[in-house]
Write a protein that holds these residues in place. Structure first.
Motif, mmCIF file in Angstrom:
data_model
loop_
_atom_site.group_PDB
_atom_site.id
_atom_site.type_symbol
_atom_site.label_atom_id
_atom_site.label_comp_id
_atom_site.label_asym_id
_atom_site.label_seq_id
_atom_site.Cartn_x
_atom_site.Cartn_y
_atom_site.Cartn_z
ATOM 1 N N THR A 14 0.837 -1.208 0.000
ATOM 2 C CA THR A 14 0.000 0.000 0.000
ATOM 3 C C THR A 14 0.868 1.254 0.000
ATOM 4 O O THR A 14 0.593 2.209 -0.736
ATOM 5 N N ALA A 15 1.908 1.250 0.822
ATOM 6 C CA ALA A 15 2.807 2.407 0.863
ATOM 7 C C ALA A 15 3.464 2.629 -0.492
ATOM 8 O O ALA A 15 3.544 3.765 -0.968
ATOM 9 N N ARG A 16 3.934 1.566 -1.118
ATOM 10 C CA ARG A 16 4.562 1.685 -2.438
ATOM 11 C C ARG A 16 3.585 2.333 -3.422
ATOM 12 O O ARG A 16 3.945 3.251 -4.162
ATOM 13 N N ASP A 17 2.341 1.860 -3.426
ATOM 14 C CA ASP A 17 1.334 2.423 -4.337
ATOM 15 C C ASP A 17 1.076 3.904 -4.044
ATOM 16 O O ASP A 17 1.060 4.736 -4.964
ATOM 17 N N LEU A 18 0.872 4.230 -2.774
ATOM 18 C CA LEU A 18 0.600 5.627 -2.424
ATOM 19 C C LEU A 18 1.813 6.519 -2.672
ATOM 20 O O LEU A 18 1.659 7.655 -3.143
ATOM 21 N N PHE A 19 3.009 6.035 -2.360
ATOM 22 C CA PHE A 19 4.217 6.821 -2.613
ATOM 23 C C PHE A 19 4.355 7.105 -4.104
ATOM 24 O O PHE A 19 4.766 8.198 -4.499
ATOM 25 N N GLN A 25 6.822 12.388 0.192
ATOM 26 C CA GLN A 25 6.652 13.484 1.151
ATOM 27 C C GLN A 25 5.194 13.870 1.357
ATOM 28 O O GLN A 25 4.850 14.414 2.398
ATOM 29 N N ARG A 26 4.341 13.586 0.383
ATOM 30 C CA ARG A 26 2.928 13.952 0.498
ATOM 31 C C ARG A 26 2.057 12.795 1.000
ATOM 32 O O ARG A 26 0.834 12.918 1.040
ATOM 33 N N THR A 27 2.674 11.689 1.365
ATOM 34 C CA THR A 27 1.931 10.546 1.887
ATOM 35 C C THR A 27 2.264 10.379 3.366
ATOM 36 O O THR A 27 3.416 10.168 3.726
ATOM 37 N N SER A 28 1.246 10.499 4.191
ATOM 38 C CA SER A 28 1.465 10.346 5.631
ATOM 39 C C SER A 28 1.235 8.892 6.037
ATOM 40 O O SER A 28 0.605 8.115 5.322
ATOM 41 N N LEU A 29 1.736 8.555 7.205
ATOM 42 C CA LEU A 29 1.460 7.229 7.745
ATOM 43 C C LEU A 29 -0.033 7.057 7.994
ATOM 44 O O LEU A 29 -0.573 5.963 7.837
ATOM 45 N N GLN A 30 -0.709 8.142 8.328
ATOM 46 C CA GLN A 30 -2.160 8.075 8.520
ATOM 47 C C GLN A 30 -2.856 7.736 7.205
ATOM 48 O O GLN A 30 -3.820 6.963 7.190
ATOM 49 N N ASP A 31 -2.378 8.303 6.083
ATOM 50 C CA ASP A 31 -2.950 7.966 4.772
ATOM 51 C C ASP A 31 -2.860 6.462 4.517
ATOM 52 O O ASP A 31 -3.817 5.840 4.051
ATOM 53 N N PRO A 41 -1.286 3.436 15.233
ATOM 54 C CA PRO A 41 -0.414 2.665 16.127
ATOM 55 C C PRO A 41 -0.108 1.255 15.602
ATOM 56 O O PRO A 41 0.992 0.743 15.794
ATOM 57 N N ALA A 42 -1.068 0.645 14.908
ATOM 58 C CA ALA A 42 -0.815 -0.680 14.316
ATOM 59 C C ALA A 42 0.263 -0.584 13.239
ATOM 60 O O ALA A 42 1.117 -1.468 13.116
ATOM 61 N N LEU A 43 0.243 0.505 12.492
ATOM 62 C CA LEU A 43 1.279 0.721 11.479
ATOM 63 C C LEU A 43 2.628 0.957 12.155
ATOM 64 O O LEU A 43 3.647 0.406 11.724
ATOM 65 N N TYR A 44 2.625 1.734 13.238
ATOM 66 C CA TYR A 44 3.867 1.998 13.981
ATOM 67 C C TYR A 44 4.452 0.727 14.598
ATOM 68 O O TYR A 44 5.647 0.657 14.852
ATOM 69 N N TYR A 45 3.613 -0.260 14.832
ATOM 70 C CA TYR A 45 4.105 -1.534 15.351
ATOM 71 C C TYR A 45 5.094 -2.157 14.354
ATOM 72 O O TYR A 45 6.066 -2.787 14.750
#
Length: 177
Positions: A14-19, A25-31, A41-45
């Protein structure tokens, strides 16, 4: 080596797709968490920061590229066609990550990847053209290698065997071989 969890793999994909779509820089962890339907917090795990996530995406590319180069340098006598074919295979295998990185050049610079990529091309040029290439030989090698990389991203729907044959032939032509 333990296998990454399904959740971690989903986060990476998902991160690769959004990045790629929005830029790093315009993609947050919340996104990323929102798209996955998980909490931040699950992502931060799984990842401590966006930079940690980016590094996790590109580290296999870096490791694979370095492995390929070290093998070729240790061998020292690979035919140019084999070097070009191997470089095609590497770029095709990692085209999604390369495309993601190229979509935002500052990320390449922040991670020190511009120097890495240029260093790889210099090392490959020496393998292709010898220890003291002329300017023309070096320019041909850089055109061949850069073009080969671009072809992998430009034609994602082409059958891989056809694409490889066309790209390798074009790269060898650029090298004057």
């Amino acid at each position: 080596m333990p296998k990454p969890s399904d959740t971690k793999q989903r986060i990476l994909a998902t991160a690769r797709d959004l990045f790629t779509q929005q830029g790093v820089q315009r993609t947050s962890l919340q996104d990323i968490a929102d798209v996955l339907g998980i909490t931040k917090p699950a992502l931060y795990y799984h990842f401590q920061s966006r930079e940690d996530l980016v590094r996790s995406i590109v580290q296999p590319l870096l490791d694979d590229g370095e492995k390929f180069l070290l093998e070729q340098e240790a061998r020292g006598d690979a035919p140019v066609r084999e070097l070009i074919e191997g470089f095609f295979d590497f770029n095709y295998r990692h085209r999604a990550d390369v495309l993601m990185l190229l979509s935002e050049m500052p990320t390449l610079a922040d991670l020190g990847l511009i120097d890495t990529a240029l260093g790889w091309r210099t090392r490959l040029t020496l393998l292709i053209s010898g220890p003291e290439p002329t300017l023309e030989q070096a320019a041909r090698a850089i055109l061949a290698l850069g073009g080969l990389q671009d072809v992998c991203m430009q034609f994602p729907d082409a059958p891989v065997d056809d694409l490889k044959a066309a790209a390798v032939t074009a790269a060898l032509d650029a090298l004057g071989r």
